[in-house]
Design a protein around this motif. Structure first.
Motif, short mmCIF file in Angstrom:
data_model
loop_
_atom_site.label_atom_id
_atom_site.label_comp_id
_atom_site.label_asym_id
_atom_site.label_seq_id
_atom_site.Cartn_x
_atom_site.Cartn_y
_atom_site.Cartn_z
N ASP A 169 20.91 -9.31 -36.15
CA ASP A 169 21.49 -8.93 -37.45
C ASP A 169 21.36 -10.08 -38.43
O ASP A 169 20.97 -11.20 -38.07
CB ASP A 169 22.92 -8.41 -37.32
CG ASP A 169 23.93 -9.51 -37.09
OD1 ASP A 169 23.53 -10.62 -36.74
OD2 ASP A 169 25.13 -9.25 -37.28
N LYS B 267 23.48 -12.03 -41.27
CA LYS B 267 24.86 -12.13 -41.72
C LYS B 267 25.01 -12.63 -43.16
O LYS B 267 25.98 -12.31 -43.83
CB LYS B 267 25.64 -13.04 -40.78
CG LYS B 267 25.74 -12.47 -39.35
CD LYS B 267 26.83 -13.16 -38.56
CE LYS B 267 27.00 -12.51 -37.19
NZ LYS B 267 26.01 -12.98 -36.20
N GLY C 221 29.79 -8.97 -43.49
CA GLY C 221 29.95 -8.23 -42.25
C GLY C 221 28.61 -7.90 -41.61
O GLY C 221 28.55 -7.43 -40.47
N TYR D 48 29.88 -6.90 -26.56
CA TYR D 48 28.83 -7.34 -27.49
C TYR D 48 28.70 -8.84 -27.34
O TYR D 48 29.63 -9.57 -27.69
CB TYR D 48 29.27 -6.91 -28.87
CG TYR D 48 28.65 -7.49 -30.12
CD1 TYR D 48 28.07 -8.74 -30.20
CD2 TYR D 48 28.71 -6.76 -31.30
CE1 TYR D 48 27.55 -9.23 -31.39
CE2 TYR D 48 28.20 -7.24 -32.49
CZ TYR D 48 27.64 -8.48 -32.53
OH TYR D 48 27.15 -8.98 -33.70
N ASN E 21 32.19 -9.79 -28.92
CA ASN E 21 32.99 -8.79 -29.61
C ASN E 21 33.29 -7.67 -28.62
O ASN E 21 32.55 -7.45 -27.65
CB ASN E 21 32.25 -8.25 -30.84
CG ASN E 21 32.09 -9.33 -31.90
OD1 ASN E 21 33.03 -10.08 -32.18
ND2 ASN E 21 30.91 -9.45 -32.46
N ARG F 140 33.36 -4.39 -29.16
CA ARG F 140 33.01 -3.07 -29.72
C ARG F 140 31.57 -3.12 -30.17
O ARG F 140 30.94 -4.18 -30.20
CB ARG F 140 33.95 -2.76 -30.90
CG ARG F 140 34.33 -4.01 -31.72
CD ARG F 140 33.46 -4.28 -32.88
NE ARG F 140 33.57 -5.66 -33.36
CZ ARG F 140 32.70 -6.19 -34.17
NH1 ARG F 140 31.65 -5.50 -34.56
NH2 ARG F 140 32.81 -7.44 -34.58
N GLY G 109 28.50 -3.43 -32.55
CA GLY G 109 28.32 -4.23 -33.76
C GLY G 109 27.77 -3.39 -34.90
O GLY G 109 27.09 -2.39 -34.68
N ASP G 110 28.07 -3.82 -36.08
CA ASP G 110 27.62 -3.13 -37.29
C ASP G 110 26.89 -4.17 -38.13
O ASP G 110 27.51 -5.20 -38.45
CB ASP G 110 28.87 -2.60 -38.00
CG ASP G 110 28.55 -1.68 -39.16
OD1 ASP G 110 27.40 -1.70 -39.63
OD2 ASP G 110 29.46 -0.96 -39.60
N PRO G 111 25.64 -4.04 -38.47
CA PRO G 111 24.82 -2.84 -38.47
C PRO G 111 23.83 -2.69 -37.29
O PRO G 111 22.99 -1.79 -37.35
CB PRO G 111 24.02 -3.00 -39.77
CG PRO G 111 23.78 -4.47 -39.88
CD PRO G 111 25.01 -5.11 -39.29
N1 GLY Z 1 27.01 -7.53 -36.59
C1 GLY Z 1 28.20 -8.27 -36.66
C2 GLY Z 1 29.39 -7.61 -36.17
O1 GLY Z 1 29.40 -6.43 -35.90
O2 GLY Z 1 30.40 -8.28 -36.01
#
Ligand code: GLY
Length: 422
Positions: free
Chosen positions: A211, A213, A225, A268, A284, A286, A288-290
């Motif tokens: 990703d 950031k 994010g 994650y 993390n 959960r 991840g986004d995106p």
């Molecule tokens: N891609 C970063 C996050 O979901 O924390």
């Protein structure tokens, strides 16, 4: 199977789309959702950090499985309450969610599991800050200071800088607000996000992703994010992915079991591939986004079955995952001024196109889709390779109209040019 997805971002939109492709999924609900998720699931406006509200909704919609997207309800114990109500839930309980909710807890688990990570120090007394800054960053030959909020901050609590005054100002601001500060050594090397579906000691990795950031092209400007992602990573040998699973994720999962807080859900691992091998930047609890938007665009196996298996302790019986060949690229379209206070309430056009996932959007009474948050849309392109996937994502992102919006133009570009190596 009726699935209730908790959350309101493009990650949840991607989860819903992938669940919809699973023939075993007969119904979808979402809370609170956004203008895009409302097109594919029954939408319910409930407070998703309230365990009672989520349990009541799961009962009302007859959910067979609840999938919790964001970290806040997980850290607050919403998954525990759903399970206690007798409903299968994909997401760790409160004790296991500390792997994200408390960076100090995560460090402790990693140390016990023998996992490589940055060295770190917690500062909770402003009087100790200057001496602590002297033990990190360029002061001791590292490229930058890494200053983090020791809690949940949606990615925006992190400052990485070679400017001591900026590092000090961020840390002092956190301390003024009563937040302990985590100082870390800088890990040099390309970053990898590896998502693993975990149930106790059973670990199934998804495709590795990367990703972006920082808000600006060339990794400039403040942290966000996440402004985009691509998967898989053409520069990452399969052998390193296996090493991450065997030497990082499995030992951490085993250590959580040993501590009596087994992890069940999506673990994650955010890593840097340093010259000495993979080292953990963060965990993390959960999806991840995106990155999820890119990873799930390539998943062929049924997602509902996979998540239900993890939620019910039968992950070890799941068939090996199948993936579409090729690449997926996600470009986040952000509102004017994001990651500062975003401009909201503008009408968006082009938001109904294929590949456009919604995040900060709402539907006005007159039917128009308007912006309602910082990250507004996540545009996903797929193709036989990174070049084609980038072209597809950028063609769609370029057709979106939202006054003042911006997106990065270099998502996946260095990988496409072969400029990343390990
Ligand atoms: N891609 C970063 C996050 O979901 O924390």
């Amino acid at each position: 199977m009726h699935v209730l997805v908790i959350g309101s971002g493009a990650r949840e939109h991607a989860l819903l789309l992938a669940l919809k492709r699973d023939p075993q999924v007969s119904g979808l609900s979402v809370a609170p959702g956004n203008a895009g998720t409302a097109r594919i699931a029954d939408q319910h406006d409930v407070d998703v950090s309230s365990a009672d509200a989520v349990v009541a909704l799961a009962r009302k919609v007859g959910a067979d499985l609840v999938v919790i997207g964001p970290e806040v309800p997980l850290v607050l114990g919403v998954a525990d309450a759903v399970r206690a109500a007798g409903i299968a839930c994909f997401g760790p309980g409160k004790d296991a969610a500390r792997i994200e909710g408390s960076k100090a807890f995560a460090k402790d688990v990693m140390t016990a599991a023998g996992v490589r990570t940055a060295t770190s120090e917690i500062v909770d007394n402003p009087g100790h800050l200057d001496a602590a800054l002297g033990r990190f960053g360029p002061a001791v030959g590292q490229r930058a200071w890494v200053v983090k909020d020791d809690g949940l901050a949606a990615g925006k609590g992190v400052v990485v800088t070679d400017d001591r005054a900026a590092a000090r100002a961020h840390a002092a601001g956190l301390l003024d607000d009563g937040h302990p500060v985590l100082l870390e050594s800088f890990l040099d090397g390309p970053e990898v996000s590896l998502f693993c579906v975990v149930d106790g000691e059973t670990v199934i990795p998804l495709l590795p992703a990367q990703d972006f950031k920082r808000v600006g092209d060339g990794d400039t400007g403040p942290n966000t994010g996440g402004m985009g992602a691509y998967a898989p990573l053409p520069w990452l040998p399969d052998e390193i992915t296996r090493q991450i699973v065997d030497d990082v994720v499995k030992p951490v999962a085993a250590e959580m079991v040993r501590r009596g807080c087994p992890f069940s859900g999506l673990l994650y691992a955010g890593l840097a591939i340093t010259s000495a091998g993979p080292a953990v930047v963060e965990f993390n609890c959960r999806f991840g986004d995106p990155e999820t938007q890119s990873v799930l665009a390539l998943l062929e196996s049924p997602l509902g079955e996979l998540l239900h298996a993890a939620a019910t302790g039968t992950l070890d019986r799941v068939e090996p995952l199948r993936w579409r060949p090729g690449s997926a690229v996600t470009v986040v379209v952000a509102a004017e001024n994001y990651p500062g206070r975003p401009r909201v309430g503008d009408v968006i056009t082009g938001a109904d196109a294929d590949g456009v996932l919604h995040a900060g959007t709402a539907r006005r009474d007159d039917g128009a889709v308007v912006s309602s948050g910082g990250r507004v849309l996540a545009v996903v392109g797929t193709g036989p390779d990174l070049t084609a996937a980038r072209a597809s994502a950028y063609a769609t992102a370029g057709a979106v109209r939202l006054p003042g919006s911006h997106f990065r133009s270099d998502i996946g570009l260095r990988a496409e040019r072969g400029e990343i190596s390990v």
